[in-house]
Design a protein around this motif. Structure first.
Motif, PDB file in Angstrom:
ATOM      1  N   ALA A   1      56.493  -5.513  45.175  1.00 59.35           N
ATOM      2  CA  ALA A   1      55.878  -4.796  44.051  1.00 59.35           C
ATOM      3  C   ALA A   1      55.519  -5.755  42.928  1.00 59.35           C
ATOM      4  O   ALA A   1      54.428  -5.675  42.337  1.00 59.35           O
ATOM      5  CB  ALA A   1      56.827  -3.709  43.542  1.00 59.35           C
TER       6      ALA A   1
ATOM      7  N   ARG B   1      52.572  -8.135  43.823  1.00 66.51           N
ATOM      8  CA  ARG B   1      51.282  -7.450  43.847  1.00 66.51           C
ATOM      9  C   ARG B   1      50.883  -6.903  42.480  1.00 66.51           C
ATOM     10  O   ARG B   1      49.814  -6.304  42.343  1.00 66.51           O
ATOM     11  CB  ARG B   1      51.322  -6.320  44.882  1.00 66.51           C
TER      12      ARG B   1
ATOM     13  N   PHE C   1      52.219  -4.500  40.708  1.00 67.11           N
ATOM     14  CA  PHE C   1      52.355  -3.059  40.517  1.00 67.11           C
ATOM     15  C   PHE C   1      53.194  -2.765  39.272  1.00 67.11           C
ATOM     16  O   PHE C   1      54.144  -3.483  38.963  1.00 67.11           O
ATOM     17  CB  PHE C   1      53.008  -2.401  41.730  1.00 67.11           C
TER      18      PHE C   1
ATOM     19  N   ALA D   1      55.693   3.266  40.029  1.00 61.00           N
ATOM     20  CA  ALA D   1      55.615   3.931  41.336  1.00 61.00           C
ATOM     21  C   ALA D   1      55.809   5.430  41.218  1.00 61.00           C
ATOM     22  O   ALA D   1      56.579   5.908  40.380  1.00 61.00           O
ATOM     23  CB  ALA D   1      56.686   3.379  42.270  1.00 61.00           C
TER      24      ALA D   1
ATOM     25  N   ASP E   1      50.555   3.568  39.691  1.00 59.97           N
ATOM     26  CA  ASP E   1      49.494   2.787  40.329  1.00 59.97           C
ATOM     27  C   ASP E   1      49.836   2.441  41.779  1.00 59.97           C
ATOM     28  O   ASP E   1      49.058   1.790  42.461  1.00 59.97           O
ATOM     29  CB  ASP E   1      49.178   1.511  39.536  1.00 59.97           C
ATOM     30  N   TYR E   2      51.007   2.895  42.260  1.00 62.78           N
ATOM     31  CA  TYR E   2      51.336   2.745  43.684  1.00 62.78           C
ATOM     32  C   TYR E   2      52.372   3.791  44.058  1.00 62.78           C
ATOM     33  O   TYR E   2      52.911   4.496  43.192  1.00 62.78           O
ATOM     34  CB  TYR E   2      51.831   1.335  44.012  1.00 62.78           C
TER      35      TYR E   2
ATOM     36  N   GLY F   1      47.677   9.459  48.136  1.00 58.54           N
ATOM     37  CA  GLY F   1      47.035   8.173  47.849  1.00 58.54           C
ATOM     38  C   GLY F   1      45.548   8.176  48.097  1.00 58.54           C
ATOM     39  O   GLY F   1      44.774   7.585  47.329  1.00 58.54           O
TER      40      GLY F   1
ATOM     41  N   ALA G   1      45.666   4.642  47.145  1.00 51.61           N
ATOM     42  CA  ALA G   1      46.597   3.971  46.244  1.00 51.61           C
ATOM     43  C   ALA G   1      47.614   3.224  47.106  1.00 51.61           C
ATOM     44  O   ALA G   1      48.074   3.743  48.122  1.00 51.61           O
ATOM     45  CB  ALA G   1      47.287   4.996  45.356  1.00 51.61           C
ATOM     46  N   PRO G   2      47.970   1.997  46.731  1.00 51.82           N
ATOM     47  CA  PRO G   2      48.856   1.202  47.589  1.00 51.82           C
ATOM     48  C   PRO G   2      50.174   1.921  47.880  1.00 51.82           C
ATOM     49  O   PRO G   2      50.788   2.504  46.984  1.00 51.82           O
ATOM     50  CB  PRO G   2      49.101  -0.067  46.765  1.00 51.82           C
ATOM     51  N   ILE G   3      50.594   1.869  49.140  1.00 57.37           N
ATOM     52  CA  ILE G   3      51.828   2.522  49.580  1.00 57.37           C
ATOM     53  C   ILE G   3      52.785   1.482  50.153  1.00 57.37           C
ATOM     54  O   ILE G   3      52.394   0.658  50.983  1.00 57.37           O
ATOM     55  CB  ILE G   3      51.541   3.586  50.654  1.00 57.37           C
TER      56      ILE G   3
END
Length: 381
Positions: free
Chosen positions: A25, A28, A30, A33, A89-90, A107, A132-134
């Motif tokens: 996280a 990247r 992020f 969450a 944002d994730y 997402g 959205a990033p998972i």
């Protein structure tokens, strides 16, 4: 024709792997969450194992738990609202297929708002942007949703499940930690494990199967045959084997599709709320027997992977029968019923029509019909 393989950007495997969530996280960039996890996992402290990692790293999150075992359109809609309200944002998806499937739909809609009507995602939806990033953290050894481009949503109003296939929904990171699966009760371990076996066998014989996916699927079948009984008894070796096996099966079937065992299981889940893995386990031997004439030599390899002795000297009829019997025995050994008492003759037409329309049906190695599907359902009575 080119064969496509899609997998996670990154995956971690082994005990303690959840510790990598924070580093991924942060690496990247992020910020916050939405943690998607079902109420039971929160109640029994499984979700806390992951939120403790986020807390220790100073990472912000909010929890969303309006998720049913067969996630619904409303679960997704409410999740999209929660994602927006949280300013996330994730997504960190913790659980089995229900949590991860819900997270995928949330997402996708978060980044493709033109698909806010959840039903519009059925089939192969023409989304334009990655979801959205998972970060996906499975707590069951079965669905492999952490490494697939598929998810399934229940339409309660119409009493049906619909399959969504979208390369944009692949989790960027999969955390496959057997310790996260150690608290699964025996029944859930058995049913999710049989789901994984259904993935592996259907993926191995589906029309789109090819050498690379065959490699994944045969190894998955072999590992499941060796590991599932032990996993149900909660041995470390069994848990470790199933965690790996279900992921390997997902690497394969996500890229080539499934067949009518899954089509029929989806329908049973929508109408009777039958747990997905149980429905798959009940249908798998029945469908394997039906598909056998269209599988070439593949049941020989399935029988060998299932641990059947003396396969080399068997006739085609014998090794096909042996493969089906080995699967049925494993299912019985881990406590899966062979019949569904709730099934009614008057429901068969609707069940068969729904299964025939399911996205998994075209991949079946043997072309089928509504009438033939009715006959197959009838074998559960």
């Amino acid at each position: 024709m080119a064969n496509r393989i899609m997998l996670n950007e990154t995956s971690y495997h082994g005990a303690g792997a959840i510790g990598e969530i924070a580093s991924e996280a942060k690496a990247r960039g992020f910020k916050k969450a939405l943690v998607c996890s079902d109420p039971d996992l929160i109640q029994f402290g499984v979700t806390k194992k992951v939120t403790d990692v986020l807390d220790a790293a100073g990472l912000q999150y909010e929890i969303y738990s309006d998720i049913k075992a067969n996630p619904t359109i409303d679960n997704v809609r409410h999740g999209v609202e929660a994602f927006k309200a949280a300013g996330a944002d994730y997504i960190v998806a913790i659980g089995g297929g229900s949590s991860m499937d819900t997270a995928k739909a949330i997402g996708i809609i978060a980044t493709n708002p033109e698909f806010a009507d959840v039903r519009s995602l059925e089939g192969v939806a023409p989304t334009k942007k990655p979801c959205a990033p998972i970060i996906a953290v499975p707590t069951t050894a079965g669905t492999a949703a952490e490494v697939t481009i598929n998810y399934v949503i229940t339409d309660v109003e119409r009493k049906r499940k619909f399959v969504c296939v979208d390369p944009h929904d692949m989790p960027v990171v999969a955390i496959v930690d057997p310790d996260m699966m150690a608290s699964m009760p025996k029944g859930l371990t058995a049913s999710t494990g049989m789901d994984a076996l259904t993935h592996a066998i259907e993926g191995y014989i589906t029309k789109a199967a090819w050498e690379m996916t065959d490699m994944f699927h045969i190894k998955a079948i072999e590992l499941i045959a060796k590991s599932l009984r032990g996993a149900v008894d909660n041995t470390q070796q069994g848990r470790d084997g199933m965690a790996l096996a279900q992921y390997i099966a997902g690497m394969g079937f996500s890229n080539v599709g499934l067949g009518i065992a899954h089509s029929m299981a989806h329908t049973l889940g929508a109408v009777y709320d039958t747990p997905h893995g149980v429905a798959c386990a009940m249908m798998l031997p029945i469908v394997m027997e039906y598909n056998a004439p269209c599988t070439g030599e593949k049941y020989r390899q399935i029988a060998q992977a299932m641990g059947v002795q003396g396969v080399e000297g068997m006739s085609q009829e014998e090794y096909r029968k042996a493969a089906v019997e080995a699967v049925a025995k494993l299912s019985a050994d881990v406590g899966i019923p062979a019949k569904l008492p709730a099934l009614k003759e008057e429901d068969l037409q609707f069940l068969a029509e729904s299964a025939f329309a399911d996205a998994c049906c075209p991949g079946n190695p043997r072309d089928t019909s509504v009438e033939e599907l009715k006959d197959l359902f009838r074998k559960l009575m």
